[in-house]
Write a protein that holds these residues in place. Sequence first.
Motif, PDB file in Angstrom:
ATOM      1  N   ILE A 210       1.145  -1.036   0.266  1.00  0.00           N
ATOM      2  CA  ILE A 210       0.219  -0.247  -0.348  1.00  0.00           C
ATOM      3  C   ILE A 210       1.000   1.169   0.082  1.00  0.00           C
ATOM      4  CG2 ILE A 210      -2.354   1.235   1.304  1.00  0.00           C
ATOM      5  CD1 ILE A 210      -2.771  -1.084   2.160  1.00  0.00           C
ATOM      6  N   GLU A 211       1.865   1.362   0.901  1.00  0.00           N
ATOM      7  CA  GLU A 211       2.714   2.292   1.196  1.00  0.00           C
ATOM      8  C   GLU A 211       3.338   2.910  -0.120  1.00  0.00           C
ATOM      9  OE1 GLU A 211       3.970   3.041   5.009  1.00  0.00           O
ATOM     10  OE2 GLU A 211       2.429   3.158   5.697  1.00  0.00           O
ATOM     11  N   ARG A 212       3.710   2.016  -0.399  1.00  0.00           N
ATOM     12  CA  ARG A 212       5.428   1.621  -1.008  1.00  0.00           C
ATOM     13  C   ARG A 212       5.069   1.463  -2.514  1.00  0.00           C
ATOM     14  NH1 ARG A 212      10.721   2.662   0.326  1.00  0.00           N
ATOM     15  NH2 ARG A 212      11.094   3.175   2.165  1.00  0.00           N
ATOM     16  N   LEU A 213       3.853   0.893  -3.072  1.00  0.00           N
ATOM     17  CA  LEU A 213       3.504   0.169  -4.459  1.00  0.00           C
ATOM     18  C   LEU A 213       1.819   0.728  -4.898  1.00  0.00           C
ATOM     19  CD1 LEU A 213       5.584  -3.652  -4.258  1.00  0.00           C
ATOM     20  CD2 LEU A 213       5.973  -1.454  -5.287  1.00  0.00           C
ATOM     21  N   GLN A 214       1.367   1.425  -3.899  1.00  0.00           N
ATOM     22  CA  GLN A 214      -0.212   1.934  -4.303  1.00  0.00           C
ATOM     23  C   GLN A 214      -0.822   0.600  -4.980  1.00  0.00           C
ATOM     24  OE1 GLN A 214      -0.685   5.603  -5.411  1.00  0.00           O
ATOM     25  NE2 GLN A 214       1.693   5.739  -6.064  1.00  0.00           N
ATOM     26  N   THR A 215      -0.637  -0.646  -4.439  1.00  0.00           N
ATOM     27  CA  THR A 215      -1.229  -1.887  -4.936  1.00  0.00           C
ATOM     28  C   THR A 215      -2.842  -2.221  -5.231  1.00  0.00           C
ATOM     29  OG1 THR A 215       0.574  -2.833  -4.575  1.00  0.00           O
ATOM     30  CG2 THR A 215      -0.875  -4.148  -5.120  1.00  0.00           C
ATOM     31  N   LYS A 216      -3.107  -2.574  -6.189  1.00  0.00           N
ATOM     32  CA  LYS A 216      -4.655  -2.353  -6.650  1.00  0.00           C
ATOM     33  C   LYS A 216      -5.039  -3.794  -6.883  1.00  0.00           C
ATOM     34  CE  LYS A 216      -4.901   1.784  -6.025  1.00  0.00           C
ATOM     35  NZ  LYS A 216      -5.978   2.807  -4.866  1.00  0.00           N
ATOM     36  N   ILE A 217      -4.046  -4.531  -7.736  1.00  0.00           N
ATOM     37  CA  ILE A 217      -3.923  -6.341  -8.033  1.00  0.00           C
ATOM     38  C   ILE A 217      -2.639  -6.695  -7.884  1.00  0.00           C
ATOM     39  CG2 ILE A 217      -4.368  -7.794  -9.819  1.00  0.00           C
ATOM     40  CD1 ILE A 217      -6.227  -5.706 -11.667  1.00  0.00           C
ATOM     41  N   VAL A 218      -3.394  -7.578  -7.099  1.00  0.00           N
ATOM     42  CA  VAL A 218      -2.461  -8.706  -6.859  1.00  0.00           C
ATOM     43  C   VAL A 218      -2.387 -10.019  -7.255  1.00  0.00           C
ATOM     44  CG1 VAL A 218      -1.379 -10.236  -5.163  1.00  0.00           C
ATOM     45  CG2 VAL A 218      -1.712  -7.646  -4.451  1.00  0.00           C
ATOM     46  N   TRP A 219      -1.388 -10.841  -7.986  1.00  0.00           N
ATOM     47  CA  TRP A 219      -1.500 -12.102  -8.567  1.00  0.00           C
ATOM     48  C   TRP A 219      -0.247 -13.399  -7.189  1.00  0.00           C
ATOM     49  CZ3 TRP A 219      -4.899 -15.021 -12.252  1.00  0.00           C
ATOM     50  CH2 TRP A 219      -5.283 -14.026 -12.596  1.00  0.00           C
ATOM     51  N   ILE A 220      -1.828 -14.194  -7.009  1.00  0.00           N
ATOM     52  CA  ILE A 220      -0.154 -15.186  -6.316  1.00  0.00           C
ATOM     53  C   ILE A 220      -0.939 -16.256  -6.534  1.00  0.00           C
ATOM     54  CG2 ILE A 220       0.039 -13.599  -4.571  1.00  0.00           C
ATOM     55  CD1 ILE A 220      -2.059 -15.484  -2.716  1.00  0.00           C
ATOM     56  N   GLY A 221       0.694 -17.163  -5.559  1.00  0.00           N
ATOM     57  CA  GLY A 221       0.391 -19.123  -6.049  1.00  0.00           C
ATOM     58  C   GLY A 221      -0.881 -19.432  -4.618  1.00  0.00           C
ATOM     59  N   TYR A 222      -1.295 -20.833  -5.467  1.00  0.00           N
ATOM     60  CA  TYR A 222      -2.025 -21.075  -4.128  1.00  0.00           C
ATOM     61  C   TYR A 222      -1.140 -21.405  -2.434  1.00  0.00           C
ATOM     62  CZ  TYR A 222       0.532 -25.088  -5.244  1.00  0.00           C
ATOM     63  OH  TYR A 222       1.212 -26.897  -5.434  1.00  0.00           O
ATOM     64  N   ASP A 223      -0.313 -21.690  -2.899  1.00  0.00           N
ATOM     65  CA  ASP A 223       0.537 -21.929  -1.858  1.00  0.00           C
ATOM     66  C   ASP A 223       1.352 -20.873  -1.031  1.00  0.00           C
ATOM     67  OD1 ASP A 223       3.089 -22.287  -3.841  1.00  0.00           O
ATOM     68  OD2 ASP A 223       3.227 -24.309  -3.018  1.00  0.00           O
ATOM     69  N   PHE A 224       0.920 -19.825  -1.157  1.00  0.00           N
ATOM     70  CA  PHE A 224       1.603 -18.401  -1.096  1.00  0.00           C
ATOM     71  C   PHE A 224       1.844 -18.365   0.262  1.00  0.00           C
ATOM     72  CE2 PHE A 224       2.385 -13.691  -0.241  1.00  0.00           C
ATOM     73  CZ  PHE A 224       3.517 -13.715  -0.363  1.00  0.00           C
ATOM     74  N   LYS A 225       3.048 -18.179   1.111  1.00  0.00           N
ATOM     75  CA  LYS A 225       3.409 -17.490   2.242  1.00  0.00           C
ATOM     76  C   LYS A 225       3.623 -16.584   2.559  1.00  0.00           C
ATOM     77  CE  LYS A 225       1.102 -21.541   3.564  1.00  0.00           C
ATOM     78  NZ  LYS A 225       1.993 -22.484   4.500  1.00  0.00           N
ATOM     79  N   PHE A 226       3.452 -15.447   3.368  1.00  0.00           N
ATOM     80  CA  PHE A 226       4.170 -14.525   4.274  1.00  0.00           C
ATOM     81  C   PHE A 226       3.758 -14.092   5.293  1.00  0.00           C
ATOM     82  CE2 PHE A 226      -0.302 -12.796   3.343  1.00  0.00           C
ATOM     83  CZ  PHE A 226      -0.432 -12.112   3.779  1.00  0.00           C
ATOM     84  N   GLY A 227       4.670 -13.069   5.620  1.00  0.00           N
ATOM     85  CA  GLY A 227       4.853 -12.432   7.493  1.00  0.00           C
ATOM     86  C   GLY A 227       5.496 -13.417   7.946  1.00  0.00           C
ATOM     87  N   ARG A 228       5.687 -12.912   8.671  1.00  0.00           N
ATOM     88  CA  ARG A 228       5.983 -13.471  10.012  1.00  0.00           C
ATOM     89  C   ARG A 228       6.146 -14.785  11.030  1.00  0.00           C
ATOM     90  NH1 ARG A 228       5.432  -9.177  14.133  1.00  0.00           N
ATOM     91  NH2 ARG A 228       3.238 -10.570  15.062  1.00  0.00           N
ATOM     92  N   GLU A 229       6.962 -16.078  10.727  1.00  0.00           N
ATOM     93  CA  GLU A 229       7.052 -16.744  10.536  1.00  0.00           C
ATOM     94  C   GLU A 229       6.156 -17.629   9.681  1.00  0.00           C
ATOM     95  OE1 GLU A 229       5.988 -17.333  14.447  1.00  0.00           O
ATOM     96  OE2 GLU A 229       7.701 -17.172  15.591  1.00  0.00           O
ATOM     97  N   ARG A 230       6.352 -17.318   8.460  1.00  0.00           N
ATOM     98  CA  ARG A 230       4.716 -17.245   7.128  1.00  0.00           C
ATOM     99  C   ARG A 230       3.234 -17.901   8.057  1.00  0.00           C
ATOM    100  NH1 ARG A 230       7.784 -20.149   2.700  1.00  0.00           N
ATOM    101  NH2 ARG A 230       5.190 -21.932   3.521  1.00  0.00           N
ATOM    102  N   SER A 231       2.934 -17.153   8.823  1.00  0.00           N
ATOM    103  CA  SER A 231       2.030 -16.515   9.363  1.00  0.00           C
ATOM    104  C   SER A 231       1.001 -16.813   8.612  1.00  0.00           C
ATOM    105  CB  SER A 231       2.067 -16.318  10.993  1.00  0.00           C
ATOM    106  OG  SER A 231       1.654 -14.560  10.084  1.00  0.00           O
TER     107      SER A 231
END
Length: 319
Positions: A112-133
């Motif tokens: 949001i702050e850096r990329l002003q994202t409107k749409i995201v494409w991810i794979g079905y097994d995407f993990k992110f954030g602290r400890e892949r939470s």
Amino acid sequence: MIQLQYEDLPSEALGKTVVTMGNFDGVHMGHQMLVRNAVSDSKSMGLQCVVLTFHPHPAVFFHKNGTIPTICSENYKAKLMQRLDADAILTLHFNAVIASMDPETFIHKILIERLQTKIVWIGYDFKFGRERSGNVRTLIELGEKYGIRINVLSPQRKQGIVVSSSRIREFIMGGNVADAASLMERKHLIRGTVIHGDAVGRTLGFPTVNLHVTEGMIPGLGIYSGIARVRKKTHPAAIYIGHRPSLPDNSLRVEAYLIDFSGDLYANRVSLAFLRFIRKEAAFSDVSELKKMIASDCDNTVKDYNDYTARAAEEPIIW
């Protein structure tokens, strides 16, 4: 193509964006589909398409799986993304700051702050954030909260195999470069600098280049047919990866006999693309038998080279 580090990216530098996220090692057919979908959305909406990736691999940062062989270098990854028509590749330096972000902080500070994202494409097994939470469900929920449309790509299969970077690494480590190429939709390659060897191949009548590999994942031990590129020209190449059991020096070697080349290549950069696994390495007590086997390897290489040139569009070599 713009290649940036997160720390150097000014706020709102790219305008509003469509983002696809992942490590993208190997840039396989699933990764390519993600990028193509993101590019299509960005063009239809007049936005910038950004590929958001991470270096080093998060698993390497956490030392959970030890060293993970890298299928392709960051520079090569950027080149492949450029061919897919992405506007920018943003490489996040995966450090303690990124690793400590909870999923919502990651989305807010980066998307949001850096990329002003409107749409995201991810794979079905995407993990992110602290400890892949964070997972796909988390991202969808946060997307609803912040007004970001989340698109999830289902598992991509080829000949019944789910396409993944881990499966490609298994194929390459096992010498199965043909199936790895099928999942990547291009031939696997490595790059390096020619260094001095012990000139044994020259005494046998098959002078090889000894490669100090600096890019790409080295396949499993054995003899391969392949194609070498040096000085902007290509040559059929019989490639040896092994410990030379017939000789006293047991260090790992990557050597290639460029069948239609003669000359000095020391200190030159050489790229090797793999066509097919020919055979396992073996010890020969009789030099004449060794020479016969090498000649047979070269015959196989020339045949594979000729077969490949007739159908190169199916699995191109991206030098």
